[in-house]
Design a protein around this motif. Sequence first.
Motif, PDB file in Angstrom:
ATOM      1  N   ILE A  83       0.875  -1.221  -0.150  1.00 32.86           N
ATOM      2  CA  ILE A  83       0.240   0.016  -0.061  1.00 32.86           C
ATOM      3  C   ILE A  83       0.852   1.412  -0.145  1.00 32.86           C
ATOM      4  O   ILE A  83       0.643   2.250  -0.552  1.00 32.86           O
ATOM      5  CB  ILE A  83      -1.085   0.016   1.208  1.00 32.86           C
ATOM      6  CG1 ILE A  83      -2.036  -0.977   1.128  1.00 32.86           C
ATOM      7  CG2 ILE A  83      -1.542   1.485   1.266  1.00 32.86           C
ATOM      8  CD1 ILE A  83      -2.875  -1.179   2.164  1.00 32.86           C
ATOM      9  N   TYR A  84       1.887   1.209   0.782  1.00 32.03           N
ATOM     10  CA  TYR A  84       2.870   2.195   0.912  1.00 32.03           C
ATOM     11  C   TYR A  84       3.713   2.569  -0.348  1.00 32.03           C
ATOM     12  O   TYR A  84       3.600   3.773  -0.989  1.00 32.03           O
ATOM     13  CB  TYR A  84       3.934   2.299   1.701  1.00 32.03           C
ATOM     14  CG  TYR A  84       4.816   3.361   1.842  1.00 32.03           C
ATOM     15  CD1 TYR A  84       4.331   4.647   2.180  1.00 32.03           C
ATOM     16  CD2 TYR A  84       5.847   3.428   1.353  1.00 32.03           C
ATOM     17  CE1 TYR A  84       5.310   5.809   2.295  1.00 32.03           C
ATOM     18  CE2 TYR A  84       6.940   4.228   0.974  1.00 32.03           C
ATOM     19  CZ  TYR A  84       6.363   5.758   1.639  1.00 32.03           C
ATOM     20  OH  TYR A  84       7.398   6.622   1.411  1.00 32.03           O
ATOM     21  N   THR A  85       3.767   1.507  -1.258  1.00 35.15           N
ATOM     22  CA  THR A  85       4.675   1.704  -2.290  1.00 35.15           C
ATOM     23  C   THR A  85       3.597   2.399  -3.376  1.00 35.15           C
ATOM     24  O   THR A  85       4.146   3.220  -4.142  1.00 35.15           O
ATOM     25  CB  THR A  85       5.043   0.216  -2.958  1.00 35.15           C
ATOM     26  OG1 THR A  85       5.923  -0.249  -2.135  1.00 35.15           O
ATOM     27  CG2 THR A  85       5.633   0.324  -4.284  1.00 35.15           C
ATOM     28  N   GLU A  92       3.103  10.710  -2.903  1.00 34.84           N
ATOM     29  CA  GLU A  92       3.934  11.122  -2.122  1.00 34.84           C
ATOM     30  C   GLU A  92       5.343  11.856  -2.892  1.00 34.84           C
ATOM     31  O   GLU A  92       5.909  12.985  -2.412  1.00 34.84           O
ATOM     32  CB  GLU A  92       4.586  10.197  -1.260  1.00 34.84           C
ATOM     33  CG  GLU A  92       5.391  10.776  -0.013  1.00 34.84           C
ATOM     34  CD  GLU A  92       5.743   9.799   0.941  1.00 34.84           C
ATOM     35  OE1 GLU A  92       5.713  10.159   2.356  1.00 34.84           O
ATOM     36  OE2 GLU A  92       6.430   8.704   0.607  1.00 34.84           O
ATOM     37  N   ARG A  93       5.644  11.243  -3.996  1.00 32.19           N
ATOM     38  CA  ARG A  93       6.909  11.618  -4.623  1.00 32.19           C
ATOM     39  C   ARG A  93       6.650  12.743  -5.375  1.00 32.19           C
ATOM     40  O   ARG A  93       7.353  13.547  -6.032  1.00 32.19           O
ATOM     41  CB  ARG A  93       7.506  10.460  -5.311  1.00 32.19           C
ATOM     42  CG  ARG A  93       6.674   9.863  -6.598  1.00 32.19           C
ATOM     43  CD  ARG A  93       7.110   8.894  -7.437  1.00 32.19           C
ATOM     44  NE  ARG A  93       6.466   8.317  -8.429  1.00 32.19           N
ATOM     45  CZ  ARG A  93       6.760   8.786  -9.990  1.00 32.19           C
ATOM     46  NH1 ARG A  93       7.762   9.575 -10.076  1.00 32.19           N
ATOM     47  NH2 ARG A  93       5.943   8.575 -10.813  1.00 32.19           N
ATOM     48  N   ARG A  94       5.325  12.853  -5.941  1.00 32.82           N
ATOM     49  CA  ARG A  94       4.947  14.230  -6.646  1.00 32.82           C
ATOM     50  C   ARG A  94       4.432  15.528  -5.487  1.00 32.82           C
ATOM     51  O   ARG A  94       4.178  16.374  -6.085  1.00 32.82           O
ATOM     52  CB  ARG A  94       3.637  13.799  -7.323  1.00 32.82           C
ATOM     53  CG  ARG A  94       4.161  12.853  -8.611  1.00 32.82           C
ATOM     54  CD  ARG A  94       2.911  12.506  -9.322  1.00 32.82           C
ATOM     55  NE  ARG A  94       1.666  12.210  -8.764  1.00 32.82           N
ATOM     56  CZ  ARG A  94       0.617  11.865  -9.411  1.00 32.82           C
ATOM     57  NH1 ARG A  94       0.600  12.037 -10.919  1.00 32.82           N
ATOM     58  NH2 ARG A  94      -0.463  11.679  -8.778  1.00 32.82           N
ATOM     59  N   ASP A 180      14.376  14.413   9.099  1.00 33.75           N
ATOM     60  CA  ASP A 180      15.430  14.769   8.279  1.00 33.75           C
ATOM     61  C   ASP A 180      15.754  13.670   7.251  1.00 33.75           C
ATOM     62  O   ASP A 180      16.590  12.946   7.446  1.00 33.75           O
ATOM     63  CB  ASP A 180      16.460  15.125   9.142  1.00 33.75           C
ATOM     64  CG  ASP A 180      17.578  16.100   8.331  1.00 33.75           C
ATOM     65  OD1 ASP A 180      17.495  16.058   7.195  1.00 33.75           O
ATOM     66  OD2 ASP A 180      18.372  16.878   8.946  1.00 33.75           O
ATOM     67  N   ALA A 181      14.743  13.536   6.307  1.00 33.04           N
ATOM     68  CA  ALA A 181      15.068  12.639   5.273  1.00 33.04           C
ATOM     69  C   ALA A 181      16.661  12.758   4.577  1.00 33.04           C
ATOM     70  O   ALA A 181      17.238  11.884   4.427  1.00 33.04           O
ATOM     71  CB  ALA A 181      14.179  12.366   4.508  1.00 33.04           C
ATOM     72  N   PRO A 191      15.390   6.622   2.454  1.00 32.89           N
ATOM     73  CA  PRO A 191      14.277   7.196   3.230  1.00 32.89           C
ATOM     74  C   PRO A 191      13.051   6.290   2.881  1.00 32.89           C
ATOM     75  O   PRO A 191      12.121   6.006   3.431  1.00 32.89           O
ATOM     76  CB  PRO A 191      14.145   8.745   3.134  1.00 32.89           C
ATOM     77  CG  PRO A 191      15.256   9.042   2.541  1.00 32.89           C
ATOM     78  CD  PRO A 191      15.827   7.969   2.006  1.00 32.89           C
ATOM     79  N   VAL A 192      12.747   6.336   1.447  1.00 30.87           N
ATOM     80  CA  VAL A 192      11.491   5.443   1.107  1.00 30.87           C
ATOM     81  C   VAL A 192      11.543   4.060   1.365  1.00 30.87           C
ATOM     82  O   VAL A 192      10.449   3.659   1.876  1.00 30.87           O
ATOM     83  CB  VAL A 192      11.475   5.570  -0.453  1.00 30.87           C
ATOM     84  CG1 VAL A 192      10.421   4.760  -1.155  1.00 30.87           C
ATOM     85  CG2 VAL A 192      11.520   7.035  -1.241  1.00 30.87           C
TER      86      VAL A 192
END
Length: 293
Positions: A83-85, A92-94, A180-181, A191-192
Amino acid sequence: MDPTLSLLLNGIVSGLLLGGLYAAAASGLAVSFGMLDIVNIAHPALMVAAGFAVILLGGALGLDPLLMALLVAPAFALLGMGIYTAYHHFFERRGDEALQGLAFFFGVMFIIEVGLVMAFGPEQRFLDPDWAFTTWRFGEIDVPLRMLIPALVSLAAIGLLWLFLQRTFIGLAIAAVAQDAQALRLMAVDPVRIKRLAFGISVGFAAIAGGALVVVQPIEPSSHHVFIGRVFAVCIMGGMASLSGCVMAALLFGVVENLTASFFGPSWSPAVAFGWLLLVLAVRPQGLFGRAA
C-alpha cells in the motif's frame, strides 16, 4: 461495599482493559501518522480486515485467535508495504500527499469494507477461545479474561515495538525519517525504503489489534467506523509519535469512556471522551505526553 463505589472500581478496571485494545490500534497509527506523517485513515479498516482473517484461519485451523493474529501480522505487514509503495509512487513523490493522499486512503478504506461485505456478508462474526468465558473475581471487582489477555498481549507487543524503535538502527531511522530524510540519505540510507518498512510495521500492528478485537467483541465489515475517531484521538492525545504517550492516552481514554457509559449511559460516552480530547488540545496542543516544539 457501596454499590456506587463497586460500579466505579469496575468501571475503572474495564476502562483500563478497553484502553489496552485502543493502545494496540493506536500504536500502529502512531508509527504511520506520528512518525511518517501519513494520515492513514484506513488503519481501523485494516484492523477489522485482520480480524476477519483471524476468524477465518483461526476457525479453520483451530488456533487461538491471539496466536493467529501474530501469525497473520507478517502478511499484513507485507500488504502495508505494498500500500505504501502505491501511495509513494502516485502521490508522495509528486508532493500530492496532503489532500489527494488522504483521498487515496479513504478509497482503500471503502475498498476493504466493500470487499469484506462481498466475502463475508454484513453479519457479525466472532471467535471465542475457551478462556474467554472465564472471569476472575477480586472482591467486588470482576476481571474478564476476554479483555485482560488481549490487553496484556497488546501491551507486550507495544513494548517490543518500543525496544525495536529505541535500540536498533532501523528503529532510530524510522523515528528520524520524517524529521530529516536528507540526513538519512547522507548516511547511505534510503528514506523510501525505511518508510515502506515502517508503514508495514504499522499495518502489522493493525493485525495484532484485529486479533484482540475479535476476542473482545463480535465484528462486522463496518466495525471500523467506531474506531476511526478513537484511534486518531488517542494518537493525538498521546503526542503523535510517542508510544508511551499513546499507551497512557489509550488507558485514560478507555477509563473516561467507560466511566461515562457506566454512570450516564453509552450515548454520552463518545461526547465526553472527545470533549476531553478537545480540552486537552486547548491546554496542550502537543498532546498530554508530547514535547513542545
